[in-house]
Design an enzyme around this catalytic site. Structure first.
Site, PDB file in Angstrom:
ATOM      1  N   ASP A 235      -6.042   5.501  -5.062  1.00 57.47           N
ATOM      2  CA  ASP A 235      -6.118   4.377  -4.129  1.00 57.47           C
ATOM      3  C   ASP A 235      -4.946   3.466  -4.503  1.00 57.47           C
ATOM      4  O   ASP A 235      -4.957   2.826  -5.552  1.00 57.47           O
ATOM      5  CB  ASP A 235      -7.457   3.644  -4.268  1.00 57.47           C
ATOM      6  CG  ASP A 235      -7.682   2.696  -3.106  1.00 57.47           C
ATOM      7  OD1 ASP A 235      -6.680   2.264  -2.505  1.00 57.47           O
ATOM      8  OD2 ASP A 235      -8.847   2.389  -2.807  1.00 57.47           O
TER       9      ASP A 235
ATOM     10  N   ASP B 192     -12.084   5.574  -4.134  1.00 51.61           N
ATOM     11  CA  ASP B 192     -12.668   4.265  -4.432  1.00 51.61           C
ATOM     12  C   ASP B 192     -13.540   4.279  -5.690  1.00 51.61           C
ATOM     13  O   ASP B 192     -14.034   3.225  -6.104  1.00 51.61           O
ATOM     14  CB  ASP B 192     -13.491   3.754  -3.245  1.00 51.61           C
ATOM     15  CG  ASP B 192     -12.594   3.290  -2.109  1.00 51.61           C
ATOM     16  OD1 ASP B 192     -11.540   2.697  -2.404  1.00 51.61           O
ATOM     17  OD2 ASP B 192     -12.934   3.541  -0.938  1.00 51.61           O
TER      18      ASP B 192
ATOM     19  N   GLU C 189      -5.194   7.583  -0.262  1.00 54.34           N
ATOM     20  CA  GLU C 189      -5.732   6.899   0.920  1.00 54.34           C
ATOM     21  C   GLU C 189      -4.763   6.884   2.110  1.00 54.34           C
ATOM     22  O   GLU C 189      -5.182   7.007   3.252  1.00 54.34           O
ATOM     23  CB  GLU C 189      -6.115   5.452   0.564  1.00 54.34           C
ATOM     24  CG  GLU C 189      -6.794   4.757   1.733  1.00 54.34           C
ATOM     25  CD  GLU C 189      -7.237   3.340   1.425  1.00 54.34           C
ATOM     26  OE1 GLU C 189      -7.018   2.857   0.298  1.00 54.34           O
ATOM     27  OE2 GLU C 189      -7.807   2.712   2.333  1.00 54.34           O
TER      28      GLU C 189
ATOM     29  N   ILE D 173      -3.757   0.628  -3.292  1.00 49.12           N
ATOM     30  CA  ILE D 173      -4.278  -0.737  -3.501  1.00 49.12           C
ATOM     31  C   ILE D 173      -5.750  -0.677  -3.132  1.00 49.12           C
ATOM     32  O   ILE D 173      -6.105  -0.436  -1.978  1.00 49.12           O
ATOM     33  CB  ILE D 173      -3.609  -1.803  -2.614  1.00 49.12           C
ATOM     34  CG1 ILE D 173      -2.156  -1.988  -2.999  1.00 49.12           C
ATOM     35  CG2 ILE D 173      -4.340  -3.156  -2.760  1.00 49.12           C
ATOM     36  CD1 ILE D 173      -1.475  -3.149  -2.297  1.00 49.12           C
ATOM     37  N   ASP D 174      -6.590  -0.841  -4.127  1.00 49.82           N
ATOM     38  CA  ASP D 174      -8.016  -0.903  -3.867  1.00 49.82           C
ATOM     39  C   ASP D 174      -8.381  -2.379  -3.809  1.00 49.82           C
ATOM     40  O   ASP D 174      -8.044  -3.140  -4.717  1.00 49.82           O
ATOM     41  CB  ASP D 174      -8.769  -0.203  -5.001  1.00 49.82           C
ATOM     42  CG  ASP D 174     -10.260  -0.204  -4.755  1.00 49.82           C
ATOM     43  OD1 ASP D 174     -10.671   0.130  -3.633  1.00 49.82           O
ATOM     44  OD2 ASP D 174     -11.011  -0.557  -5.684  1.00 49.82           O
TER      45      ASP D 174
ATOM     46  N   THR E 106      -7.916  -4.382  -0.620  1.00 52.51           N
ATOM     47  CA  THR E 106      -6.842  -5.019   0.159  1.00 52.51           C
ATOM     48  C   THR E 106      -7.206  -6.455   0.556  1.00 52.51           C
ATOM     49  O   THR E 106      -6.349  -7.311   0.627  1.00 52.51           O
ATOM     50  CB  THR E 106      -6.519  -4.190   1.423  1.00 52.51           C
ATOM     51  OG1 THR E 106      -7.734  -3.772   2.013  1.00 52.51           O
ATOM     52  CG2 THR E 106      -5.720  -2.963   1.088  1.00 52.51           C
TER      53      THR E 106
ATOM     54  N   ASP F 235       0.826  -1.218   0.000  1.00 55.54           N
ATOM     55  CA  ASP F 235       0.000   0.000   0.000  1.00 55.54           C
ATOM     56  C   ASP F 235       0.858   1.266   0.000  1.00 55.54           C
ATOM     57  O   ASP F 235       0.696   2.137  -0.849  1.00 55.54           O
ATOM     58  CB  ASP F 235      -0.817   0.038   1.309  1.00 55.54           C
ATOM     59  CG  ASP F 235      -2.297  -0.196   1.085  1.00 55.54           C
ATOM     60  OD1 ASP F 235      -2.771   0.027  -0.033  1.00 55.54           O
ATOM     61  OD2 ASP F 235      -2.972  -0.583   2.058  1.00 55.54           O
TER      62      ASP F 235
HETATM   63  N1  LIG Z   1     -16.931  -1.592   5.585  1.00 50.97           N
HETATM   64  C1  LIG Z   1     -16.729  -1.281   4.323  1.00 50.97           C
HETATM   65  N2  LIG Z   1     -17.765  -1.063   3.499  1.00 50.97           N
HETATM   66  C2  LIG Z   1     -17.571  -0.751   2.220  1.00 50.97           C
HETATM   67  N3  LIG Z   1     -16.340  -0.633   1.645  1.00 50.97           N
HETATM   68  C3  LIG Z   1     -15.261  -0.824   2.426  1.00 50.97           C
HETATM   69  C4  LIG Z   1     -15.392  -1.169   3.776  1.00 50.97           C
HETATM   70  N4  LIG Z   1     -14.159  -1.314   4.303  1.00 50.97           N
HETATM   71  C5  LIG Z   1     -13.284  -1.069   3.302  1.00 50.97           C
HETATM   72  N5  LIG Z   1     -13.936  -0.769   2.184  1.00 50.97           N
HETATM   73  C6  LIG Z   1     -13.361  -0.381   0.892  1.00 50.97           C
HETATM   74  O1  LIG Z   1     -14.177  -0.935  -0.136  1.00 50.97           O
HETATM   75  C7  LIG Z   1     -13.381  -1.085  -1.302  1.00 50.97           C
HETATM   76  C8  LIG Z   1     -13.321  -2.453  -1.834  1.00 50.97           C
HETATM   77  O2  LIG Z   1     -14.546  -2.957  -1.818  1.00 50.97           O
HETATM   78  P1  LIG Z   1     -14.893  -4.128  -2.741  1.00 50.97           P
HETATM   79  O3  LIG Z   1     -13.644  -4.901  -2.997  1.00 50.97           O
HETATM   80  O4  LIG Z   1     -15.862  -4.818  -1.917  1.00 50.97           O
HETATM   81  O5  LIG Z   1     -15.442  -3.457  -3.976  1.00 50.97           O
HETATM   82  C9  LIG Z   1     -12.054  -0.734  -0.907  1.00 50.97           C
HETATM   83  O6  LIG Z   1     -11.868   0.597  -1.227  1.00 50.97           O
HETATM   84  C10 LIG Z   1     -12.018  -0.946   0.546  1.00 50.97           C
HETATM   85  O7  LIG Z   1     -10.934  -0.274   1.039  1.00 50.97           O
HETATM   86  P2  LIG Z   1      -9.403  -0.620   0.565  1.00 50.97           P
HETATM   87  O8  LIG Z   1      -9.064   0.257  -0.593  1.00 50.97           O
HETATM   88  O9  LIG Z   1      -8.610  -0.257   1.758  1.00 50.97           O
HETATM   89  O10 LIG Z   1      -9.360  -2.075   0.204  1.00 50.97           O
HETATM   90 MG   LIG Z   2     -10.240   1.332  -1.886  1.00 54.05          MG
HETATM   91 MG   LIG Z   3      -6.864   1.037  -0.632  1.00 54.53          MG
HETATM   92 MG   LIG Z   4      -7.590   0.644   3.027  1.00 59.39          MG
END
Ligand SMILES: Nc1ncnc2c1ncn2[C@@H]1O[C@H](COP(=O)(O)O)[C@@H](O)[C@H]1OP(=O)(O)O
Ligand SMILES: [Mg+2]
Ligand SMILES: [Mg+2]
Ligand SMILES: [Mg+2]
Length: 360
Positions: A136, A294, A71, A138-139, A141, A46
């Site tokens: 983002d 996101d 992020e 890493i989208d 994670t 990240d």
């Molecule tokens: N409780 C949550 N509800 C919705 N989205 C979330 C939650 N926690 C993290 N995310 C973020 O949702 C996105 C991914 O969702 P999905 O894979 O379900 O589409 C990511 O941006 C993730 O963050 P991150 O970028 O840190 O991974």
């Molecule tokens: Mg994300």
């Molecule tokens: Mg991310």
């Molecule tokens: Mg995150």
């Protein structure tokens, strides 16, 4: 073409950051069970990804003022006890930049302080005025840790509107994933070519090319399905990120026959832009606030491919309000033909759900 220089820089930055992430994910998947429960690889990737994008954009676009809404920030890395991980990230970033172009002599290696500064360039608040890059690093994670889908998502806002987006999806097959319902990455054949780079600039359409090759890009379009019975829909892999029950009620109302395709990250927007599925339903649990990083890149990749992205009330997403999106309930995506039917099904399902909740 408008934004040509910015697009070149963004593609380069996202591709290089994706290479760094791939290296870390590969090591993670080869590691033993004990270290698989260790969350540090995703942390390393990240921060490393964010530093690489920040450094590359500033280097390639040095004549412009630079604002980045991203992020991550360096606060945790500056705490006592973080020296080891900070050194790991710095080495990874230096190695990634050194391998960027073997023919070009590299600048002197970054120090840990340079690395922290590069990460902290991402603390801009965005807003309605001027230019802001949105990242983002890493989208998805959770998908990254599982060895499944994730994306490096980079976009550009100009006066509050998205004008450019790049999505690097290292694990997304180049061929369509239509019909891959709940198939995990381990069950896909190893010969399947993976790694897609989607990009779009305002008014110029959406293109896809292999992430790690010079093959010519192809223009992509969203699905042209008009009958919802023939449509399939994407949603989060993680039930904690989106209400699967609500999506299934909406899909039933529409008469969708296929089961949901559940994958992580903005790879969903990339797959939709080339017509692998026709609908995306995202309904986070109550109280969750969506962040712009996101959706910025994913939204323009889909809209330039002919799709429509709105909140559950049918309003376009407003990226001009700072880090957060101010939304009615959720985010939905479809082509122009399906959208009116989808909006009605969403409205009806939400009303039913509220009625049920109030009768309890
Ligand atoms: N409780 C949550 N509800 C919705 N989205 C979330 C939650 N926690 C993290 N995310 C973020 O949702 C996105 C991914 O969702 P999905 O894979 O379900 O589409 C990511 O941006 C993730 O963050 P991150 O970028 O840190 O991974
Ligand atoms: Mg994300
Ligand atoms: Mg991310
Ligand atoms: Mg995150």
């Amino acid at each position: 073409m408008a934004y040509e220089k910015e697009l070149d820089a963004a593609k380069k930055a996202a591709s290089l950051a994706a290479r760094l992430c791939q290296k870390v994910q590969k090591a993670l998947l080869q590691s033993d069970v004990q270290s698989k429960s260790d969350k540090s690889p995703v942390t390393v990737a990240d921060y490393g990804s964010q530093a690489v994008v920040s450094l590359l954009l500033q280097r390639e676009l040095s004549s412009e003022p630079f604002s980045l809404v991203a992020e991550e920030d360096s606060a945790d890395l500056r705490k006592d006890g973080s020296q080891d991980i900070l050194e790991r990230i710095t080495k990874l970033v230096n190695d990634t930049l050194a391998n960027e172009d073997p023919l070009k002599p590299i600048d002197s290696a970054l120090s840990t302080e340079d690395l922290l500064r590069a990460i902290d360039c991402g603390t801009s608040e965005g807003g309605p005025n001027g230019r802001h890059w949105v990242l983002d690093p890493i989208d998805g994670t959770k998908g990254f840790l599982r060895g499944d889908q994730y994306a490096v998502a980079l976009g550009l806002l100009e006066e509050g509107k998205v004008v450019l987006g790049v999505l690097a999806c290292p694990n997304l097959p180049l061929a369509s994933i239509a019909g891959d319902n709940n198939k995990d990455s381990s069950s896909s054949s190893s010969s399947e070519e993976k790694g897609c780079l989607f990009y779009a600039t305002i008014g110029s359409g959406t293109y896809m090319q292999p992430l790690d090759s010079k093959t010519d890009p192809v223009k992509v379009h969203v699905s042209s399905v008009e009958n919802p019975e023939d449509a399939s829909f994407f949603e989060s892999f993680e039930g904690a990120h989106s209400l699967h029950d609500l999506s299934s009620s909406i899909a039933n109302k529409l008469g969708v026959k296929a089961p949901p395709v559940r994958i992580d990250s903005q790879a969903k927007y990339g797959a939709l832009s080339r017509g692998d599925g026709a609908i995306y339903l995202r309904f986070p649990h109550k109280g969750y606030r969506e962040k712009i990083w996101d959706h910025v890149a994913g939204a323009i990749v889909v809209t330039e491919a002919g799709g429509i992205v709105t909140d559950a009330g049918g309003k376009a997403l407003d990226f001009s309000k700072g880090k957060y999106l101010d939304l009615d309930t959720g985010i939905i995506v479809a082509n122009e033909k399906l959208m009116p039917l989808l909006l009605k099904a969403v409205r009806d399902s939400i009303a039913e759900q509220e009625k049920e909740a109030s009768s309890l």
